[in-house]
Design a protein around this motif. Structure first.
Motif, PDB file in Angstrom:
ATOM      1  N   LEU A  74       0.922  -1.264  -0.093  1.00 33.75           N
ATOM      2  CA  LEU A  74       0.085   0.048  -0.015  1.00 33.75           C
ATOM      3  C   LEU A  74       0.832   1.259  -0.091  1.00 33.75           C
ATOM      4  CD1 LEU A  74      -2.875  -0.846   2.340  1.00 33.75           C
ATOM      5  CD2 LEU A  74      -3.161   0.141   0.234  1.00 33.75           C
ATOM      6  N   CYS A  78       0.826   4.020  -3.266  1.00 35.23           N
ATOM      7  CA  CYS A  78       0.178   5.148  -3.066  1.00 35.23           C
ATOM      8  C   CYS A  78       1.423   6.246  -3.202  1.00 35.23           C
ATOM      9  CB  CYS A  78      -0.407   5.302  -1.760  1.00 35.23           C
ATOM     10  SG  CYS A  78      -1.919   4.010  -1.309  1.00 35.23           S
ATOM     11  N   ALA A 106      -5.303   2.495   2.524  1.00 37.93           N
ATOM     12  CA  ALA A 106      -6.528   1.816   1.962  1.00 37.93           C
ATOM     13  C   ALA A 106      -7.674   2.567   2.103  1.00 37.93           C
ATOM     14  CB  ALA A 106      -6.582   0.631   2.700  1.00 37.93           C
TER      15      ALA A 106
END
Length: 212
Positions: A74, A78, A106
């Motif tokens: 993640l 990102c 998330a």
């Protein structure tokens, strides 16, 4: 009169190292109107590469994978794609895991025992710009809030309880008095709703505070 064009399907990537589970999920999604699985992967490196290649609308991502885990995936995803939308689909109901996942970027978190209808609703809500916490996970977080969040020192105490240390030994190892150690233990029992030290350790594993 011509019919309006159908909206484009929600393009999905599935990332989970359990091949059979992933195949089953892909099969379920293939029968859902308005959804399309465009790629599948089994680890974090594949997740990022597949996102680069397919630029999907949403990724379903497990937390426990070989190589770097879902949280690290993640964070990396990102950083490269700040607008990426990711739904965590994993086994853990631990509130700590939920907080870490949301902090890492998330948009939602549901467990693998989720009902298919709830999963489809979560995908659509996230695609529309919302956030989702699954029902079972939300219930676990509510239980934690009722008892109170576990502090860092209490977590350290719980780890020492697991190793079988007495209150006096815990105090010496943590550089605190035995009475303070006793207070940490009492607080843990209350927050974990445990009758004794053994049950506190069991609850610690259930909530993801302790790892096997």
């Amino acid at each position: 009169m011509s019919l309006p064009p159908k909206p484009a399907p929600i393009r999905l990537i599935l990332v989970d190292d359990h091949v059979v589970l992933r195949a089953g999920l892909a099969n379920v999604l293939s029968f859902e109107p308005g959804m399309q699985v465009v790629a599948e992967g089994g680890d974090g490196a594949a997740a990022i590469e597949l996102w680069r290649k397919h630029q999907p609308d949403l990724m379903l991502l497990d937390l426990c994978m070989p190589g770097f885990d879902g949280i690290e995936t993640l964070l990396r995803l990102c950083r490269e794609f700040p607008l990426a939308r990711v739904l965590i689909l994993t086994s853990s109901e631990a509130p700590e895991e939920v907080r870490h996942a949301i902090a890492a970027g998330a948009c939602g978190y549901v467990t693998k025992n989720v009902h298919p209808a709830e999963l489809m609703a979560a995908i659509r809500k996230i695609h529309a710009g919302g956030q989702v916490i699954g029902q079972t996970v939300a219930e676990q977080m509510a239980v934690e809030q009722e008892g109170g969040a576990i502090s860092r020192r209490e977590l350290e105490t719980l780890s020492l309880i697991r190793q079988g240390f007495t209150n006096g030994e815990i105090g010496r190892l943590m550089g605190i008095s035995e009475n303070t150690a006793k207070a940490h233990v009492r607080s843990l029992l209350l927050k974990l709703q445990a009758a004794d030290r053994a049950e506190a350790v069991a609850r610690g594993f259930e909530r993801g505070l302790l790892k096997a």
